[in-house]
Design a protein around this motif. Structure first.
Motif, mmCIF file in Angstrom:
data_model
loop_
_atom_site.group_PDB
_atom_site.id
_atom_site.type_symbol
_atom_site.label_atom_id
_atom_site.label_comp_id
_atom_site.label_asym_id
_atom_site.label_seq_id
_atom_site.Cartn_x
_atom_site.Cartn_y
_atom_site.Cartn_z
ATOM 1 N N GLY A 112 60.447 43.633 -11.903
ATOM 2 C CA GLY A 112 59.789 42.465 -12.837
ATOM 3 C C GLY A 112 59.145 41.608 -11.814
ATOM 4 O O GLY A 112 58.710 41.757 -10.587
ATOM 5 N N THR A 113 59.015 40.196 -12.093
ATOM 6 C CA THR A 113 58.194 39.196 -11.083
ATOM 7 C C THR A 113 59.201 38.311 -10.868
ATOM 8 O O THR A 113 60.111 37.907 -11.751
ATOM 9 C CB THR A 113 56.978 38.915 -11.812
ATOM 10 N N ASP A 115 59.581 34.107 -10.013
ATOM 11 C CA ASP A 115 58.724 32.873 -9.825
ATOM 12 C C ASP A 115 59.063 32.083 -8.529
ATOM 13 O O ASP A 115 59.803 32.475 -8.018
ATOM 14 C CB ASP A 115 58.969 32.131 -11.072
ATOM 15 N N LEU A 120 64.177 35.912 -11.255
ATOM 16 C CA LEU A 120 63.650 37.134 -11.520
ATOM 17 C C LEU A 120 63.311 37.419 -13.100
ATOM 18 O O LEU A 120 64.304 37.543 -13.841
ATOM 19 C CB LEU A 120 64.647 38.474 -11.065
ATOM 20 N N HIS A 121 62.078 37.500 -13.377
ATOM 21 C CA HIS A 121 61.652 37.668 -14.870
ATOM 22 C C HIS A 121 61.686 39.414 -15.041
ATOM 23 O O HIS A 121 60.641 39.900 -14.839
ATOM 24 C CB HIS A 121 60.491 37.175 -15.003
#
Length: 514
Positions: A112-113, A115, A120-121
């Motif tokens: 994921g990504t 921010d 952690l998204h």
């Protein structure tokens, strides 16, 4: 590899010369005209008689180190249940196949990504390979490494990758009816703290009872309804055993209730709870939150995707340390994880008992050790289907003592009167401190196997199995055998039987189910 120090136990003195087996090798006899006695020492016979154990239920082998012809052998080739002495097969094979410095890896991956705040998204994946000692002091290392990678929070799922062990190794029936006993905990690729909670209870004169628990689980809540009383400490203290209930909302409730006499003092109770997946997830998240991490997702099992990025790796203790814990304290769950790891290392994961049996059989053949009557199921001895003759166990102990892993292997065995499962045995006898002995106990089974350094400096292999309904009462017979060997067994001509080694009978049982 010659033994270059005095014939003493490895743990008693440290050699400053070349590395050597932990027990002195006796010189091999050329063209031996060897006699084997089947007459047990009088003190051993007396112990068996008091326990009402017939000789047909007993198997004994005593050999000098380096000479595989027994000086004492009774029912030596009869396949017997060895109980936890079967761990000697698993640990010797594990040390030899994997190496004493082998380490298990537990890895974390992110998909994921992230921010700017480090949230952690996406999902965090934890992949296990069967580390037998992933306790809080070890798992916190993985948590801290994940935090150092920049991840402060997770708003996706915590996903556990447990593919290293085959699904057939899960949800196995317990050995007996004590389903909450830690010794009944089965193997798992993400075994955490032996899937058991340790509750420490401390009563106070003010009427309260303090309760501490290890390890912490994120979903655990404790209902403390205990009352400290001034009455006498009598009988079974049922109040120390909690009622553990998994609630529909995911909370695990541990309720303690009843009277707890102050005179009983502090008590500790260990209880196996939940399944491996829920237990690991709760333990990981408790450490994660204690470190300041946040989590707002769910937990589940699943495979690490190829797109995921590795963010942290924890390496467990070296195998030599693991083997020490397994043999000193007879840890069944650790032995079962090691057993499956052997199969996965040789035949690739997922691990199965069949792969492990094949790997150990191959190792035994290459080591010129007999396997005809060896029956393995889980490698821990917690089984009614595992069997081995005493003469085969003696051969393995001889091989281990002459092997490159001799020092590590012998160091792992309990020392009579000193530590492990032998710490309270033979404490007032001369053999105290002079025997490295693995013990084994099941209902109807008593077993000992290991090494004894006698008073005259000679070292011996000693193996004895008792398979009988009265086996529990026969511990004194095994203690007497160890004392006899320490005194320096000598075989009088009047006691000598046929010179040949006892020939193993045909095994009437098929190999145990795996």
């Amino acid at each position: 590899m010659p033994f270059t120090c005095a014939a003493v136990l490895a743990l008693t003195l440290a050699c400053v010369a070349a590395p050597a087996p932990a027990f002195a090798r006796a010189k091999k006899v050329k063209n031996p005209a060897v006699n084997v006695t089947t007459v047990l020492p009088p003190a051993v016979m007396a112990g068996l008689a008091r326990a009402h154990v017939p000789l047909s239920s007993v198997s004994v082998v005593v050999e000098k180190i380096g000479d595989r012809t027994p000086i004492l052998a009774l029912n030596a080739g009869k396949p017997m249940m060895p109980a936890s002495t079967m761990k000697l097969v698993t640990t010797y094979a594990g040390l030899s196949i994997l190496g004493p410095d082998y380490r298990w890896r537990t890895s974390a991956f992110a998909d994921g990504t992230m921010d700017a705040g480090g949230v952690l998204h996406g999902n965090l994946y934890i992949q296990g390979t069967g580390d037998p000692k992933l306790v809080p002091e070890e798992l916190i290392d993985l948590v801290q490494k994940i935090r150092k990678s920049g991840i402060n929070g997770i708003d996706g799922a915590l996903v556990l990758d447990k593919r290293f062990f085959d699904v057939s190794t899960r949800d196995l029936p317990p050995f007996d009816d004590d389903t909450t006993a830690p010794y009944n905990v089965g193997p798992d690729p993400l075994l955490y703290a032996f899937k058991s909670l340790s509750f420490a209870l401390s009563p106070s004169p003010d009427g309260t009872v303090a309760i501490d628990v290890q390890p912490a689980l994120a979903q655990l809540q404790i209902a403390n309804q205990l009352r400290a009383t001034n009455g006498p400490c009598r009988g079974d203290l049922t109040a120390v055993t909690p009622t553990v209930t998994a609630m529909p909302n995911g909370i695990v409730d541990a309720t303690f209730s009843g009277d707890f006499p102050v005179r009983c003092g502090d008590r500790t109770v260990n209880v196996a709870v939940l399944d491996h997946t829920a237990f690991f997830a709760g333990g990981f998240l408790a450490l994660w939150q204690q470190s300041g991490g946040t989590f707002s997702g769910t937990t589940r099992e699943g495979a690490v995707p190829v797109t995921a990025k590795q963010v942290a790796v924890h390496q467990g203790p070296v195998l030599s340390d693991i083997v020490r814990d397994i043999n000193k304290f007879s840890n069944n769950t650790m032995a079962r994880n090691l057993f499956l790891t052997i199969g996965a290392a040789i035949s690739k994961p997922p691990a199965t008992p069949e792969k492990s049996v094949d790997a150990i059989d191959t190792f035994m053949h290459r080591s010129a050790l007999p396997t005809e009557y060896l029956q393995l199921e889980n490698g821990s001895g917690l089984s009614r289907d595992e069997h081995i003759p005493a003469i085969s166990m003696a051969d393995l102990l001889q091989s281990a003592n002459a092997s490159p892993v001799a020092q590590v292997f012998v160091d792992s065995l309990p020392i009579a009167g000193v530590d492990g499962t032998m710490r309270n045995r033979l404490t007032g006898q001369p053999v105290n401190g002079n025997a490295h002995i693995k013990t084994g106990t099941l209902r109807d089974v008593r077993a000992i196997a290991g090494y004894v350094a006698s008073s005259d400096g000679t070292s011996y292999v000693v193996v004895s199995f008792i398979n009988d309904p009265h086996a529990e009462a026969a511990r004194a017979a095994h203690d007497a055998l160890l004392e006899w060997v320490y005194q320096g067994p000598s075989v009088s001509m009047s006691d000598i039987s046929d010179a040949s080694r006892a020939k193993p009978r045909k095994n009437p049982h098929p190999r145990g189910a795996h």
